[in-house]
Design a protein around this motif. Structure first.
Motif, PDB file in Angstrom:
ATOM      1  N   TYR A   1       0.835  -1.209   0.000  1.00  0.00           N
ATOM      2  CA  TYR A   1       0.000   0.000   0.000  1.00  0.00           C
ATOM      3  C   TYR A   1       0.868   1.256   0.000  1.00  0.00           C
ATOM      4  O   TYR A   1       0.583   2.230  -0.708  1.00  0.00           O
ATOM      5  CB  TYR A   1      -0.924  -0.010   1.227  1.00  0.00           C
ATOM      6  CG  TYR A   1      -1.796   1.202   1.346  1.00  0.00           C
ATOM      7  CD1 TYR A   1      -2.960   1.329   0.587  1.00  0.00           C
ATOM      8  CD2 TYR A   1      -1.458   2.239   2.233  1.00  0.00           C
ATOM      9  CE1 TYR A   1      -3.758   2.456   0.704  1.00  0.00           C
ATOM     10  CE2 TYR A   1      -2.256   3.369   2.350  1.00  0.00           C
ATOM     11  CZ  TYR A   1      -3.416   3.465   1.582  1.00  0.00           C
ATOM     12  OH  TYR A   1      -4.196   4.591   1.685  1.00  0.00           O
ATOM     13  N   GLY A   2       1.920   1.239   0.812  1.00  0.00           N
ATOM     14  CA  GLY A   2       2.809   2.399   0.854  1.00  0.00           C
ATOM     15  C   GLY A   2       3.526   2.620  -0.464  1.00  0.00           C
ATOM     16  O   GLY A   2       3.711   3.772  -0.908  1.00  0.00           O
ATOM     17  N   ILE A   3       3.972   1.537  -1.115  1.00  0.00           N
ATOM     18  CA  ILE A   3       4.682   1.678  -2.398  1.00  0.00           C
ATOM     19  C   ILE A   3       3.743   2.243  -3.458  1.00  0.00           C
ATOM     20  O   ILE A   3       4.101   3.174  -4.206  1.00  0.00           O
ATOM     21  CB  ILE A   3       5.249   0.316  -2.837  1.00  0.00           C
ATOM     22  CG1 ILE A   3       6.382  -0.111  -1.904  1.00  0.00           C
ATOM     23  CG2 ILE A   3       5.745   0.378  -4.281  1.00  0.00           C
ATOM     24  CD1 ILE A   3       6.880  -1.521  -2.142  1.00  0.00           C
ATOM     25  N   VAL A   4       2.537   1.688  -3.529  1.00  0.00           N
ATOM     26  CA  VAL A   4       1.564   2.181  -4.524  1.00  0.00           C
ATOM     27  C   VAL A   4       1.207   3.634  -4.241  1.00  0.00           C
ATOM     28  O   VAL A   4       1.154   4.485  -5.147  1.00  0.00           O
ATOM     29  CB  VAL A   4       0.301   1.295  -4.514  1.00  0.00           C
ATOM     30  CG1 VAL A   4      -0.785   1.907  -5.424  1.00  0.00           C
ATOM     31  CG2 VAL A   4       0.634  -0.117  -4.963  1.00  0.00           C
ATOM     32  N   GLY A   5       0.980   3.974  -2.964  1.00  0.00           N
ATOM     33  CA  GLY A   5       0.623   5.352  -2.614  1.00  0.00           C
ATOM     34  C   GLY A   5       1.749   6.323  -2.921  1.00  0.00           C
ATOM     35  O   GLY A   5       1.503   7.446  -3.393  1.00  0.00           O
ATOM     36  N   SER A   6       2.993   5.917  -2.655  1.00  0.00           N
ATOM     37  CA  SER A   6       4.127   6.815  -2.916  1.00  0.00           C
ATOM     38  C   SER A   6       4.305   7.055  -4.406  1.00  0.00           C
ATOM     39  O   SER A   6       4.663   8.158  -4.836  1.00  0.00           O
ATOM     40  CB  SER A   6       5.408   6.226  -2.314  1.00  0.00           C
ATOM     41  OG  SER A   6       5.725   4.967  -2.915  1.00  0.00           O
TER      42      SER A   6
ATOM     43  N   GLY B   1       6.663  12.147  -1.993  1.00  0.00           N
ATOM     44  CA  GLY B   1       6.430  10.758  -1.576  1.00  0.00           C
ATOM     45  C   GLY B   1       7.675   9.903  -1.629  1.00  0.00           C
ATOM     46  O   GLY B   1       7.594   8.678  -1.497  1.00  0.00           O
ATOM     47  N   GLY B   2       8.858  10.530  -1.814  1.00  0.00           N
ATOM     48  CA  GLY B   2      10.098   9.759  -1.880  1.00  0.00           C
ATOM     49  C   GLY B   2      10.391   9.038  -0.581  1.00  0.00           C
ATOM     50  O   GLY B   2      10.815   7.882  -0.564  1.00  0.00           O
ATOM     51  N   TRP B   3      10.165   9.748   0.530  1.00  0.00           N
ATOM     52  CA  TRP B   3      10.426   9.116   1.833  1.00  0.00           C
ATOM     53  C   TRP B   3       9.459   7.959   2.096  1.00  0.00           C
ATOM     54  O   TRP B   3       9.841   6.929   2.667  1.00  0.00           O
ATOM     55  CB  TRP B   3      10.289  10.157   2.941  1.00  0.00           C
ATOM     56  CG  TRP B   3      11.436  11.113   2.980  1.00  0.00           C
ATOM     57  CD1 TRP B   3      11.464  12.397   2.512  1.00  0.00           C
ATOM     58  CD2 TRP B   3      12.724  10.848   3.533  1.00  0.00           C
ATOM     59  NE1 TRP B   3      12.686  12.971   2.711  1.00  0.00           N
ATOM     60  CE2 TRP B   3      13.492  12.035   3.344  1.00  0.00           C
ATOM     61  CE3 TRP B   3      13.316   9.745   4.135  1.00  0.00           C
ATOM     62  CZ2 TRP B   3      14.821  12.137   3.752  1.00  0.00           C
ATOM     63  CZ3 TRP B   3      14.630   9.844   4.548  1.00  0.00           C
ATOM     64  CH2 TRP B   3      15.377  11.020   4.364  1.00  0.00           C
ATOM     65  N   LEU B   4       8.239   8.129   1.665  1.00  0.00           N
ATOM     66  CA  LEU B   4       7.258   7.056   1.836  1.00  0.00           C
ATOM     67  C   LEU B   4       7.641   5.824   1.013  1.00  0.00           C
ATOM     68  O   LEU B   4       7.505   4.683   1.481  1.00  0.00           O
ATOM     69  CB  LEU B   4       5.867   7.567   1.415  1.00  0.00           C
ATOM     70  CG  LEU B   4       4.721   6.554   1.513  1.00  0.00           C
ATOM     71  CD1 LEU B   4       4.565   6.064   2.950  1.00  0.00           C
ATOM     72  CD2 LEU B   4       3.427   7.173   0.995  1.00  0.00           C
ATOM     73  N   LEU B   5       8.144   6.067  -0.200  1.00  0.00           N
ATOM     74  CA  LEU B   5       8.577   4.949  -1.048  1.00  0.00           C
ATOM     75  C   LEU B   5       9.748   4.213  -0.408  1.00  0.00           C
ATOM     76  O   LEU B   5       9.768   2.969  -0.358  1.00  0.00           O
ATOM     77  CB  LEU B   5       8.956   5.460  -2.433  1.00  0.00           C
ATOM     78  CG  LEU B   5       9.463   4.389  -3.420  1.00  0.00           C
ATOM     79  CD1 LEU B   5       8.392   3.333  -3.663  1.00  0.00           C
ATOM     80  CD2 LEU B   5       9.887   5.045  -4.735  1.00  0.00           C
ATOM     81  N   GLY B   6      10.724   4.940   0.085  1.00  0.00           N
ATOM     82  CA  GLY B   6      11.884   4.312   0.723  1.00  0.00           C
ATOM     83  C   GLY B   6      11.491   3.517   1.961  1.00  0.00           C
ATOM     84  O   GLY B   6      11.963   2.388   2.184  1.00  0.00           O
ATOM     85  N   GLY B   7      10.616   4.106   2.777  1.00  0.00           N
ATOM     86  CA  GLY B   7      10.168   3.403   3.981  1.00  0.00           C
ATOM     87  C   GLY B   7       9.378   2.154   3.652  1.00  0.00           C
ATOM     88  O   GLY B   7       9.516   1.113   4.328  1.00  0.00           O
ATOM     89  N   SER B   8       8.562   2.220   2.617  1.00  0.00           N
ATOM     90  CA  SER B   8       7.764   1.050   2.224  1.00  0.00           C
ATOM     91  C   SER B   8       8.647  -0.070   1.693  1.00  0.00           C
ATOM     92  O   SER B   8       8.418  -1.255   1.985  1.00  0.00           O
ATOM     93  CB  SER B   8       6.731   1.459   1.164  1.00  0.00           C
ATOM     94  OG  SER B   8       5.850   2.440   1.673  1.00  0.00           O
ATOM     95  N   LEU B   9       9.652   0.297   0.900  1.00  0.00           N
ATOM     96  CA  LEU B   9      10.584  -0.731   0.397  1.00  0.00           C
ATOM     97  C   LEU B   9      11.353  -1.372   1.544  1.00  0.00           C
ATOM     98  O   LEU B   9      11.587  -2.588   1.557  1.00  0.00           O
ATOM     99  CB  LEU B   9      11.539  -0.102  -0.620  1.00  0.00           C
ATOM    100  CG  LEU B   9      10.925   0.319  -1.957  1.00  0.00           C
ATOM    101  CD1 LEU B   9      11.953   1.052  -2.820  1.00  0.00           C
ATOM    102  CD2 LEU B   9      10.398  -0.916  -2.712  1.00  0.00           C
TER     103      LEU B   9
END
Length: 323
Positions: free
Chosen positions: A34-39, A49-57
């Motif tokens: 969900y975090g990757i798709v949202g980012s 949303g770069g930080w969200l993508l990194g955290g989700s990965l």
């Protein structure tokens, strides 16, 4: 029987119910996806949303690592755990569990195994070559000794030049260890006793009639030798015993001769008793008077008849023929 000293102990590290951890893994996976798709949507729409993508990965990587910590065991199956090379206990709980995925594990079987050893040639106490074989039931008692005090991994696939780490390779290696040690123990026990009491004059224990006592000594010797590998012998029995082929025919003839002599002794003993009874009957009932010469002739004739192998051919004396 000597009690085996054990170095094994139960795993006492962090342990979580496997089904509960499975639910956590699924939740973390769904959250990371969900975090990757949202980012990605935020990057396309708002250029953020770069930080969200990194955290989700990162969360997805952690979830994948956590999923490597599951242990599922059946009854009498164990996993030996190590923490970067240090023994951390043996896990024996049945069912699905989760432990720290950084623990190293090796799977072994605690179930009873059967070994039917091929007959080997040994010399008995008096030097006669005999063929003797055994069957034994053994099982793993101490997983620490089995994995860390004998080189079971290298033995497992030595013929192929490989190191076996799976349960089948390790157990096959331990079975080879049991086979070699059972050979040595069998030679040691067989060398202490004669095959048979050939003259029937000695009361010493022999391999042929030793029975349970010989099997108990064999089991004791095997337990002493296999304790090094944490293996316990449940039962050991001699299942094959015979003279070696090169002397089997000679020993058979000797046994046959001994049996014939024994039978002849019984026949002679019975014949003498019957002759004595006949003479006593004739004398006591005054049937006929016999002098010493006639008694000797009668005894000789009766012994020939009673002890001979062929049926007697009677000769009827009808009188004296005059020429």
């Amino acid at each position: 029987m000597r009690i085996m000293e054990t170095k094994e102990y139960q795993f006492n590290g962090t342990m979580i119910n496997g089904f509960l951890m499975l639910f956590v893994n699924i939740a973390l996976f769904a959250l990371s996806v969900y975090g990757i798709v949202g980012s990605i949507i935020m990057l396309d729409t708002y250029n953020t949303g770069g930080w969200l993508l990194g955290g989700s990965l990162l969360l997805l990587v952690v979830d994948i690592i956590l999923s490597c910590g599951y242990i599922m065991l059946e009854p009498n199956i164990a996993k030996v755990t190590t923490w970067f090379g240090k023994y951390s206990g043996t896990f024996t709980r049945t069912g699905l569990y989760w432990i720290n995925p950084f623990y190293g594990t090796k799977k072994v079987s605690l179930r009873a195994r059967n070994l039917d050893a091929e007959p080997i040639k040994v010399n008995d106490k008096v030097g006669n070559p005999v063929m003797i074989g055994l069957v034994l039931v053994w099982k793993l008692k101490d997983t620490y000794k089995a994995l860390f005090e004998v080189d079971s991994q290298t033995m497992a696939n030595v013929a192929q030049g490989q190191i076996g780490t799976d349960v089948r390779s390790i157990m096959n290696a331990l079975e080879r260890f049991v086979r070699v040690q059972s050979d040595a123990a069998l030679r040691q026990v067989a060398g202490q006793y004669a095959y048979d009491d050939e003259d029937n004059k000695s009361n010493e224990l022999t391999l042929r009639d030793g029975g349970e006592e010989i099997n108990e000594q064999l089991e004791q010797k095997l337990n002493e030798r296999l304790a090094l590998a944490g293996i316990e012998v449940v039962e050991a029995r001699i299942n094959y015993l015979a003279y070696a082929p090169e002397i089997a025919a000679v020993m058979l003839r000797r046994q046959q001769a001994s049996a014939i002599i024994t039978a002849r002794e019984k026949i002679v003993e019975g014949a003498v008793s019957m002759v004595k009874m006949a003479l006593d009957k004739l004398s006591n009932e005054d049937i006929v008077e016999l002098d010493d010469d006639k008694k000797a002739a009668m005894v000789s004739n009766l012994l020939v008849v009673l002890c001979g192998d062929d049926s007697a051919q009677p000769v009827v004396n009808t009188g004296t023929l005059n020429h």
